[in-house]
Design a protein around this motif. Structure first.
Motif, mmCIF file in Angstrom:
data_model
loop_
_atom_site.group_PDB
_atom_site.id
_atom_site.type_symbol
_atom_site.label_atom_id
_atom_site.label_comp_id
_atom_site.label_asym_id
_atom_site.label_seq_id
_atom_site.Cartn_x
_atom_site.Cartn_y
_atom_site.Cartn_z
ATOM 1 N N TRP A 44 40.655 45.872 38.539
ATOM 2 C CA TRP A 44 41.954 45.213 39.276
ATOM 3 C C TRP A 44 41.190 44.806 40.750
ATOM 4 C CZ3 TRP A 44 45.692 49.260 38.005
ATOM 5 C CH2 TRP A 44 46.403 48.961 36.816
ATOM 6 N N ASN A 47 39.275 41.870 40.438
ATOM 7 C CA ASN A 47 39.823 40.516 40.495
ATOM 8 C C ASN A 47 40.548 40.047 41.519
ATOM 9 O OD1 ASN A 47 39.443 41.024 37.595
ATOM 10 N ND2 ASN A 47 41.555 41.595 37.125
ATOM 11 N N ASN A 48 40.612 40.862 42.373
ATOM 12 C CA ASN A 48 41.415 40.568 43.826
ATOM 13 C C ASN A 48 40.233 40.410 45.008
ATOM 14 O OD1 ASN A 48 43.911 40.742 43.161
ATOM 15 N ND2 ASN A 48 43.869 42.753 43.315
ATOM 16 N N GLY A 68 35.349 40.263 32.638
ATOM 17 C CA GLY A 68 36.003 39.768 33.879
ATOM 18 C C GLY A 68 35.849 38.263 34.042
ATOM 19 N N HIS A 71 38.379 35.460 35.331
ATOM 20 C CA HIS A 71 38.772 35.693 36.761
ATOM 21 C C HIS A 71 37.985 34.882 37.932
ATOM 22 C CE1 HIS A 71 42.020 38.461 35.889
ATOM 23 N NE2 HIS A 71 41.105 39.064 35.075
#
Length: 114
Positions: A44, A47-48, A68, A71
């Motif tokens: 996460w 992803n950010n 990933g 993303h």
């Protein structure tokens, strides 16, 4: 700063240490940070991270899969970034994974730096 934001910032500090041409896993970062069961939370954080100049393309799953990649902008950007660093990717999996794997546990940082 929330607990998650603090964890994410610690993840980003570790990710910035991954050398050019090497990769690590979500779980290796989580274990290094003393949160071995938090590999998904590391994901996460990655992803950010896109607006933070973090080399998120160098973080993959425990067997070298580019889990990933959705993303990243573009269909193959994650793979292209890795290949630009000399890492061979075939069918969304890093080849010679053990050779290019970087374990953050070998880069012990003072706790205050994390």
């Amino acid at each position: 700063m929330s607990k998650n934001q603090n964890f994410f910032e610690r993840v980003y500090k570790v990710a910035k240490l991954i050398p050019h041409g090497r990769v690590t896993s979500y779980g290796a970062i989580a274990t290094y940070l003393g949160a071995a069961r938090s590999a998904r939370m590391v994901g996460w954080a990655m992803n950010n991270s896109h607006s933070k100049n973090i080399p998120a393309h160098r973080v993959v799953n425990r067997i070298g899969l580019l889990t990933g990649k959705q993303h990243f902008d573009g269909t193959n950007l994650m793979q292209q970034l890795l290949e630009n660093e000399g890492i061979v990717v075939f069918e969304n999996q890093i080849q010679d994974f053990k050779t290019v794997f970087w374990n953050p546990i070998n880069e012990l940082l003072p706790e205050e730096d994390l």
